[in-house]
Design an enzyme around this catalytic site. Structure first.
Site, short mmCIF file in Angstrom:
data_model
loop_
_atom_site.label_atom_id
_atom_site.label_comp_id
_atom_site.label_asym_id
_atom_site.label_seq_id
_atom_site.Cartn_x
_atom_site.Cartn_y
_atom_site.Cartn_z
N GLN A 337 -24.41 4.29 16.95
CA GLN A 337 -25.57 5.18 17.05
C GLN A 337 -26.86 4.39 17.27
O GLN A 337 -27.69 4.74 18.10
CB GLN A 337 -25.65 6.02 15.76
CG GLN A 337 -26.41 7.31 15.92
CD GLN A 337 -25.71 8.28 16.88
OE1 GLN A 337 -24.53 8.12 17.19
NE2 GLN A 337 -26.45 9.24 17.38
N GLY A 340 -26.97 3.07 20.62
CA GLY A 340 -27.07 4.13 21.62
C GLY A 340 -26.07 3.90 22.75
O GLY A 340 -24.92 3.51 22.51
N GLU A 364 -1.56 -1.07 5.36
CA GLU A 364 -1.47 -1.47 3.94
C GLU A 364 -1.81 -0.28 3.02
O GLU A 364 -2.34 -0.46 1.92
CB GLU A 364 -2.33 -2.71 3.66
CG GLU A 364 -1.85 -3.90 4.48
CD GLU A 364 -2.23 -5.25 3.95
OE1 GLU A 364 -2.55 -5.35 2.75
OE2 GLU A 364 -2.19 -6.21 4.73
N1 COS Z 1 2.92 -3.09 -8.85
C1 COS Z 1 4.11 -3.24 -9.51
N2 COS Z 1 5.05 -2.25 -9.57
C2 COS Z 1 4.77 -1.09 -8.94
C3 COS Z 1 3.56 -0.87 -8.28
C4 COS Z 1 2.61 -1.93 -8.24
N3 COS Z 1 1.44 -1.79 -7.60
N4 COS Z 1 3.57 0.37 -7.74
C5 COS Z 1 4.74 0.93 -8.10
N5 COS Z 1 5.46 0.04 -8.83
C6 COS Z 1 6.78 0.26 -9.43
C7 COS Z 1 6.74 1.46 -10.37
O1 COS Z 1 6.32 1.10 -11.66
C8 COS Z 1 8.16 1.94 -10.36
O2 COS Z 1 8.94 1.16 -11.23
P1 COS Z 1 9.81 1.86 -12.41
O3 COS Z 1 10.78 2.74 -11.69
O4 COS Z 1 10.48 0.71 -13.10
O5 COS Z 1 8.86 2.63 -13.24
C9 COS Z 1 8.61 1.62 -8.93
O6 COS Z 1 7.74 0.60 -8.44
C10 COS Z 1 8.55 2.81 -8.02
O7 COS Z 1 7.21 3.24 -8.00
P2 COS Z 1 6.82 4.75 -7.72
O8 COS Z 1 7.71 5.66 -8.50
O9 COS Z 1 5.36 4.85 -7.95
O10 COS Z 1 7.16 4.90 -6.17
P3 COS Z 1 6.81 6.02 -5.14
O11 COS Z 1 7.98 6.20 -4.27
O12 COS Z 1 6.23 7.21 -5.85
O13 COS Z 1 5.70 5.32 -4.19
C11 COS Z 1 3.49 4.83 -3.31
C12 COS Z 1 4.46 5.09 -4.51
C13 COS Z 1 3.13 6.08 -2.56
C14 COS Z 1 2.30 4.28 -4.04
C15 COS Z 1 4.08 3.77 -2.35
O14 COS Z 1 5.16 4.31 -1.62
C16 COS Z 1 3.05 3.23 -1.38
O15 COS Z 1 2.25 2.35 -1.74
N6 COS Z 1 3.06 3.70 -0.13
C17 COS Z 1 2.25 3.15 0.92
C18 COS Z 1 3.01 2.07 1.59
C19 COS Z 1 2.14 1.19 2.42
O16 COS Z 1 1.13 0.69 1.97
N7 COS Z 1 2.59 0.95 3.65
C20 COS Z 1 1.92 0.08 4.52
C21 COS Z 1 2.94 -0.88 5.02
S1 COS Z 1 2.45 -2.50 4.98
S2 COS Z 1 1.20 -2.74 6.46
#
Ligand code: COS
Length: 383
Positions: A337, A340, A364
């Site tokens: 902006q 321009g 990420e």
């Molecule tokens: N550090 C350590 N452990 C972690 C954690 C972290 N930041 N996040 C989750 N965990 C652990 C949890 O504690 C859980 O362990 P327990 O089963 O022993 O309790 C396990 O991992 C599974 O975690 P959770 O149940 O939270 O998993 P979900 O499937 O609900 O996923 C999100 C959570 C959505 C946060 C995850 O899938 C995510 O980050 N997605 C985005 C992925 C991404 O960034 N992609 C880009 C690719 S790289 S360019």
């Protein structure tokens, strides 16, 4: 502090000079050729950029999180495609091994990653598993002392040049979700592994992404990170916590570069008989950009300090990633902006940086995933 103050200050000055004198003048060329010149990559290796975060005992500089943030902000002074060349070696490609690798895995791979002799890449995302990373389908079936991997990984940064992949696959087909996932070190020359052609992208030309295809790809069982199956999702999440802080710092650096470009342009460009910087509506845009980038800068350093103190920074890393990447998107938009018509032309860097930074709100972990993580951590604290 990993390095003594004097050595670290020399590193910062060297990076600043390298960015300003060597990389910025090459930005337009890299964008049009979609390639970072080989001699620049060789210079990056000489400067130690491939080993910034790898512990000193493995040949890296072993920077602390705060020090890494300082360097990443300076690297933000130029197109992020340059940082991407070694970004996976100091970040998501190597940190799984640094954090959870066996002593043998560390000794074998980290020195080669620190020197840049080997390029690493992080392979989590799949065609059907992006934000919902825990649903990934790539399978890893045990066969003697090897695993046999089948599946496709998508949008994998640096895969065209990678020598090794930190790759997440499902070792337990009967356990859905995160628990059945293991992290592997997969070498590029493993039989059955191929890399697709580089993707055509909106921005960040010079940084390459592509599919990684696994067809009965045989990987030694000894290459499971840490030697333990079923904990690969946690490794990936820990790696991403750190990576998200790094991306936040790069966002701050690019915002500061954009603000500088805006101040210079607004001071020179004259309309209605005076520099446009003298108009309060331009000043308001400059002020908003500065205040927001300063807020992001402060957040990133605060989170880095907490990480160094051994605190869990999952919530803070998500706050930083969300705020800093949204911030740089707004700063880039205001920059267009202020410039321009010139902001819309590829002759000036603004148009390119505007496209480049769009990725930060996606990879990420999208902004929406960061929101979910923040809310979830808050609710956990309240339990
Ligand atoms: N550090 C350590 N452990 C972690 C954690 C972290 N930041 N996040 C989750 N965990 C652990 C949890 O504690 C859980 O362990 P327990 O089963 O022993 O309790 C396990 O991992 C599974 O975690 P959770 O149940 O939270 O998993 P979900 O499937 O609900 O996923 C999100 C959570 C959505 C946060 C995850 O899938 C995510 O980050 N997605 C985005 C992925 C991404 O960034 N992609 C880009 C690719 S790289 S360019």
């Amino acid at each position: 502090m990993a390095l003594d103050t004097e050595t670290f200050n020399i590193l910062l000055e060297t990076v600043e000079r390298f960015v300003a004198e060597r990389l910025v003048p090459l930005e337009a060329q890299v964008a049009s050729e979609d390639q970072v010149p080989a001699d620049v990559i060789a210079e990056m290796k000489e400067l130690g950029l491939f080993g910034l975060t790898i512990p000193e005992e493995y040949g890296g500089l072993g920077l602390t999180m705060t020090e890494e943030i300082e360097v990443a902000i300076r690297l933000g002074g130029t197109t992020p495609a340059f940082r991407s060349i070694f970004g996976t070696n100091i970040g998501i490609g190597s940190q799984g091994i640094v954090m959870d690798g066996t002593p043998q895995q560390k000794a074998h791979y980290l020195p080669k990653l620190a020197s840049g002799e080997m390029i690493s890449s992080f392979a989590l995302t799949e065609p059907e598993a992006g934000s919902d990373a825990g649903s990934l389908k790539t399978s890893a079936r045990l066969d003697g002392d090897h695993y046999v991997l089948n599946g496709t990984k998508r949008f994998i940064t640096n895969s065209p040049s990678a020598d090794i992949f930190t790759l997440m696959a499902r070792t337990d087909p009967d356990t859905p979700g995160a628990k059945g996932i293991s992290a592997f070190i997969v070498e590029r020359n493993s039989p059955g592994l191929s890399v697709g052609s580089p993707d055509k992208k909106m921005g960040q030309q010079g940084a390459k992404t592509a599919d990684v295809i696994l067809e009965d790809c045989r990987v030694p069982a000894a290459n499971i990170i840490g030697g333990v199956a079923g904990v690969g999702f946690k490794t990936a999440m820990k790696v991403l916590d750190r990576g998200r802080l790094h991306i936040s710092a790069v966002s701050v650096g690019i915002a500061e570069r954009l603000i500088k470009e805006c101040v210079n342009y607004a001071s020179e460009r004259k309309q209605f008989g005076k520099a446009i910087a003298e108009f309060q509506l331009i000043q308001a845009m400059l002020a908003d950009s500065k205040a927001e980038s300063y807020a992001a800068r402060t957040m990133v350093f605060d989170a880095a300090k907490k990480k160094e103190a051994g605190e869990n920074i999952t919530l803070e890393a998500a706050c930083c990633k969300m705020f800093a990447t949204e911030m740089v998107g707004k700063v880039a938009d205001r920059a267009v902006q202020i410039f321009g018509g010139a902001g819309y032309l590829s002759e000036y860097p603004i148009e390119r940086l505007y496209r480049d930074v769009r990725l930060f709100r996606i990879y990420e972990g999208t902004t929406q995933i960061q929101q979910l993580i923040i809310a979830r951590e808050l609710l956990k604290e309240a339990e």
